[in-house]
Enzyme design. Structure first.
Site, PDB file in Angstrom:
ATOM      1  N   GLN A   1       0.821  -1.220   0.000  1.00 52.64           N
ATOM      2  CA  GLN A   1       0.000   0.000   0.000  1.00 52.64           C
ATOM      3  C   GLN A   1       0.855   1.270   0.000  1.00 52.64           C
ATOM      4  O   GLN A   1       0.348   2.353   0.269  1.00 52.64           O
ATOM      5  CB  GLN A   1      -0.927   0.011   1.230  1.00 52.64           C
ATOM      6  CG  GLN A   1      -1.936  -1.106   1.257  1.00 52.64           C
ATOM      7  CD  GLN A   1      -2.982  -0.998   0.160  1.00 52.64           C
ATOM      8  OE1 GLN A   1      -3.138   0.040  -0.490  1.00 52.64           O
ATOM      9  NE2 GLN A   1      -3.711  -2.079  -0.054  1.00 52.64           N
TER      10      GLN A   1
ATOM     11  N   LYS B   1      -1.858  -3.273  -7.657  1.00 53.50           N
ATOM     12  CA  LYS B   1      -2.227  -2.099  -6.854  1.00 53.50           C
ATOM     13  C   LYS B   1      -1.477  -0.851  -7.317  1.00 53.50           C
ATOM     14  O   LYS B   1      -1.623   0.224  -6.738  1.00 53.50           O
ATOM     15  CB  LYS B   1      -1.932  -2.364  -5.375  1.00 53.50           C
ATOM     16  CG  LYS B   1      -2.816  -3.452  -4.758  1.00 53.50           C
ATOM     17  CD  LYS B   1      -2.455  -3.669  -3.314  1.00 53.50           C
ATOM     18  CE  LYS B   1      -3.038  -4.957  -2.753  1.00 53.50           C
ATOM     19  NZ  LYS B   1      -4.473  -4.880  -2.497  1.00 53.50           N
TER      20      LYS B   1
HETATM   21  C1  LIG Z   1      -0.848  -4.306   3.104  1.00 53.89           C
HETATM   22  C2  LIG Z   1      -1.152  -5.442   2.194  1.00 53.89           C
HETATM   23  N1  LIG Z   1      -0.394  -6.537   2.211  1.00 53.89           N
HETATM   24  C3  LIG Z   1      -0.619  -7.570   1.396  1.00 53.89           C
HETATM   25  C4  LIG Z   1      -1.670  -7.580   0.507  1.00 53.89           C
HETATM   26  C5  LIG Z   1      -1.879  -8.771  -0.371  1.00 53.89           C
HETATM   27  O1  LIG Z   1      -1.649  -8.437  -1.684  1.00 53.89           O
HETATM   28  P1  LIG Z   1      -2.009  -9.426  -2.878  1.00 53.89           P
HETATM   29  O2  LIG Z   1      -3.428  -9.837  -2.654  1.00 53.89           O
HETATM   30  O3  LIG Z   1      -1.841  -8.591  -4.099  1.00 53.89           O
HETATM   31  O4  LIG Z   1      -1.064 -10.566  -2.816  1.00 53.89           O
HETATM   32  C6  LIG Z   1      -2.497  -6.472   0.453  1.00 53.89           C
HETATM   33  C7  LIG Z   1      -3.645  -6.461  -0.480  1.00 53.89           C
HETATM   34  O5  LIG Z   1      -4.751  -6.128  -0.139  1.00 53.89           O
HETATM   35  C8  LIG Z   1      -2.239  -5.382   1.309  1.00 53.89           C
HETATM   36  O6  LIG Z   1      -3.009  -4.290   1.278  1.00 53.89           O
END
Ligand SMILES: Cc1ncc(COP(=O)(O)O)c(C=O)c1O
Lengths: 409, 141
Positions: free
Chosen positions: A206, A229
Site C-alpha cells: 500500500q 495495486k
Molecule cells: C498491506 C497489504 N499486504 C498484502 C496484501 C496482499 O496483496 P495481494 O493480494 O496482491 O497478494 C495487500 C492487499 O490487499 C495489502 O493491502
C-alpha cells in the site's frame, strides 16, 4: 486547483475503464487500495506482447525467445532502479505480495528460525503478513509477537526495545496500513532492529503506488509489493531482498529455471534471482509492470503524491461535514486511504447501498481482523484514492452517504 | 401448492410494488428493524453463522411437527433478508423445508443477495435451516 483538475482529466483519459457506467451511472471508483485500474499503455503492452513477442524465455535460441528474454530482464533492471535496489538480481518476480511473503516466511524460517525463536509483526497487518509467519512459526516451533497500536491508528514503538529480544529473528511490518492508510515509522523500526542485528521485512503493497520508495535508504532487508495495486496487471509482484540474505535462503519452489544441473543424486541450484523463479514466469505481467512503472515515472512520483494529497484533504474536509461520520484513523502520517463509519450504520448496509449509487468503495474487515478486534468494530467503510480520482467523485460519495443516512433514519 | 410457495407468492407480490431499488431497500430496512431482536441468550457462538461481512445468528426449535426458527443479524439489510427467509421457512414441516427450492427469491430480485460472493452469511443460513430440518426429521421419525 484548476490546473490540477485539467491534469487529472488528462490522466483520466489514459484509463479506459473510467468511462464505464454502473447501474446506469458513471462509475466512481474509490476502491484503489484493493486494486487500481490500468492505463491504456499497460493494456497495450499485454496485447502487443502476445501479438508480437510471445515466446518462452531463458531457454530458446530463436529470435522471439531472445527478444522476450531481453525485455523481461530489462524490466527487472527498471524495477530494480525504481525502488533503488543495488542490483537487479535482488528482484524476484512473484504472483504478488502474498506469494512474496509466503516465499520469504517459508525459506527464511527454514534457514534461520528454530524452536523458541520469535517473529515480530504488528497489530495492523494484512492477513497476508500474519498467516505465512504463523505457518512458519508452527513448523519451526517459534512464536509470533505483536507491536501494538494506539487509538489514533498508529503503531506504538514505546516498548519496541523490549519486543526485540535475543530470540527475535525477523521483524515483518507494513510500510502503510491497508485498512487505515497509516504510514508506519519503519525507519525507526529498521534502525532499532538493526542495532540488534535483526533483519526487517517491509510489506509495501500500500506504499509503492503513492510515493517514491528507496530500499537502500530505508535499509530494509526485504520489501514486497503487488503490481495490480500500482496500475499494473494482476498476477505479478515483487520480492526484493538484500543479496547477502537471499544468498543464504534455500529454494522455495522446485522446477525448471531454478536449477543449474540436475542429477538424481544431487541438484545444483541456479544463481539469484532465478533460483526463486521456478517454472515459466508471467512474462506479460512483468512487461505490464514495467509499463506501469514507466507510466508512474512519466506522470512523476512527486506529482502523484501531490495530486493524491490534495484530493485526500478535500475528501477529509467534505466527509467531515457530514454529521455522524467517524474517521477510524487520525494518524499524523497517512496516504489517501479513508476508513470511516456512518453513525451506527453497519458497514455492510452502507456498502450495499452506496454501491447502488455507482460508487465503488470497500466495506468489511479489509483482511485485517486483529485490527478490527482492536477497534471493536465489525469492519469499516473504506474509500481509497488514486491519481485519476477527482473532487466531483468525492462529492458523489458524500451525496450517496447523505442519502444512505436518510434511509436509515 | 404448499405453504412455503404460497408465502413466497405473497412476498413476490409485496416486492413487485417497488419500482426502484431504493424503495426495495427501504422496505428491507423496515423489515430488518421490525424483526424482533432475538434474546441475547441466542446470540451465542454456537448459533453464529459467520459471513465475511455480516453476522447471522440462527436458532431452531421443534414443536408439533413444525420447525420454529428465530434469527438475527448485526446488519439491518441482512436482517431484513433474514426476516423474509424466516417468514417463508419458519413454522413449516421438516419435509417442506428440506424440499423447497425457494424459487420465489428469483422473482423478488433478492436472489443476488444469496450469492456466495456476497459473503453476508445468508446462503449458509439457508443451508443451516435445511440441516436443522433434517436433524429434526431424523430425530422424530
Ligand atoms: C498491506 C497489504 N499486504 C498484502 C496484501 C496482499 O496483496 P495481494 O493480494 O496482491 O497478494 C495487500 C492487499 O490487499 C495489502 O493491502
Amino acid at each position: 486547483m484548476n490546473h490540477m483538475i485539467s491534469d487529472i482529466e488528462k490522466i483520466r483519459a489514459d484509463f479506459p475503464i473510467l468511462a464505464t457506467n454502473v447501474y446506469g451511472k458513471p462509475l466512481v471508483y474509490l476502491d484503489n487500495a484493493a486494486t487500481t485500474q490500468k492505463p491504456q499503455v499497460v493494456i497495450d503492452t499485454l496485447s502487443s506482447y502476445y501479438s508480437t513477442m510471445n515466446a518462452n524465455i531463458h531457454r530458446g535460441t530463436h529470435y522471439l525467445s531472445i527478444e522476450a528474454t531481453e525485455a523481461y530482464e530489462a524490466a527487472r533492471r527498471n524495477i530494480a532502479a525504481f525502488i533503488k535496489a543495488s542490483s537487479s538480481s535482488e528482484i524476484i518476480f512473484t504472483r504478488g505480495t502474498t506469494e512474496s511473503i509466503n516465499l520469504l516466511a517459508d525459506t527464511f524460517s527454514r534457514a534461520f528460525i528454530k524452536s523458541g525463536d520469535e517473529i515480530l509483526v504488528s497489530e495492523m497487518e494484512h492477513h497476508s503478513n500474519i498467516v505465512p509467519w504463523q505457518l512458519a512459526a508452527e513448523k519451526s516451533g517459534a512464536t509470533v509477537k505483536v507491536i501494538p497500536m494506539n487509538d489514533l491508528g498508529e503503531l506504538v514503538l514505546d516498548n519496541l526495545d523490549s519486543l526485540l529480544t535475543t530470540k527475535t529473528r525477523i521483524v515483518a511490518v507494513a510500510h502503510v496500513s491497508n485498512a487505515l492508510g497509516t504510514i508506519h515509522p519503519i525507519e525507526e523500526i529498521i534502525r532499532k532492529a538493526h542495532e540488534k542485528g535483526i533483519p526487517v521485512f517491509i510489506d509495501g503493497a500500500q506504499a509503492i503506488q503513492h510515493f517514491s520508495v528507496d530500499v537502500q535508504q530505508l535499509d530494509c532487508d526485504f520489501y514486497a509489493f503487488s503490481g495490480h495495486k500500482m496500475y499494473a496487471p494482476m498476477g505479478i509482484g515483487v520480492l526484493y531482498g538484500k543479496e547477502k540474505y537471499l544468498n543464504q535462503l534455500p529454494p522455495y519452489h522446485g522446477g525448471g529455471e531454478m536449477i543449474k544441473t540436475v542429477f538424481f543424486e544431487k541438484t545444483i541450484y541456479n544463481d539469484l534471482p532465478f533460483r526463486f523463479e521456478a517454472g515459466t514466469p508471467n512474462v506479460s505481467g512483468v512487461l505490464g509492470l514495467d509499463a506501469a512503472i514507466q507510466y508512474m515515472l512519466e506522470t512523476g512520483m512527486d506529482k502523484i503524491e501531490k495530486i493524491e494529497e490534495n484530493l485526500y484533504l478535500y475528501a477529509l474536509a467534505k466527509l467531515g461535514e457530514i454529521d455522524g461520520i467517524r474517521f477510524l484513523s487520525r494518524a499524523a502520517h497517512k496516504t489517501s486511504v479513508i476508513s470511516f463509519l456512518i453513525g451506527t450504520i453497519h458497514p455492510y448496509d452502507a456498502g450495499t447501498l452506496i454501491d447502488h449509487f455507482g460508487v465503488a468503495i470497500r466495506t468489511g474487515h479489509h483482511c485485517a481482523q486483529p485490527l478490527m478486534d482492536r477497534l471493536k468494530i465489525p469492519g469499516t467503510i473504506r474509500a481509497s484514492l488514486a491519481i485519476y480520482n477527482k473532487p466531483s467523485e468525492i462529492d458523489m460519495l458524500c451525496e450517496a452517504i447523505i442519502k444512505v443516512k436518510q434511509m436509515f433514519l | 401448492m404448499n405453504t412455503i410457495d404460497k408465502i413466497g407468492d405473497q412476498i413476490i407480490e409485496e416486492f413487485s410494488q417497488f419500482e426502484d431499488w431504493m424503495d426495495k431497500y427501504n422496505y428491507l430496512i423496515e423489515l430488518g428493524k421490525s424483526l424482533p431482536i432475538i434474546d441475547e441468550k441466542f446470540r451465542t457462538e454456537s448459533n453464529l453463522i459467520n459471513g465475511c461481512q455480516s453476522k447471522v445468528w440462527l436458532s431452531a426449535d421443534y414443536n408439533d411437527g413444525k420447525v420454529i426458527f428465530k434469527a438475527d443479524s448485526d446488519a439491518i439489510i441482512t436482517k431484513g433478508l433474514v426476516s423474509v427467509l424466516i417468514r417463508a421457512l419458519s413454522n413449516q414441516s421438516p419435509d417442506e423445508i428440506i424440499m423447497n427450492e425457494l424459487s420465489f427469491l428469483d422473482q423478488t430480485g433478492l436472489k443476488a443477495h444469496l450469492s456466495p460472493t456476497r459473503s453476508n452469511g445468508l446462503l449458509s443460513m439457508i443451508k443451516q435451516m435445511k440441516l436443522y430440518a433434517m436433524a429434526f426429521k431424523i430425530k422424530n421419525s
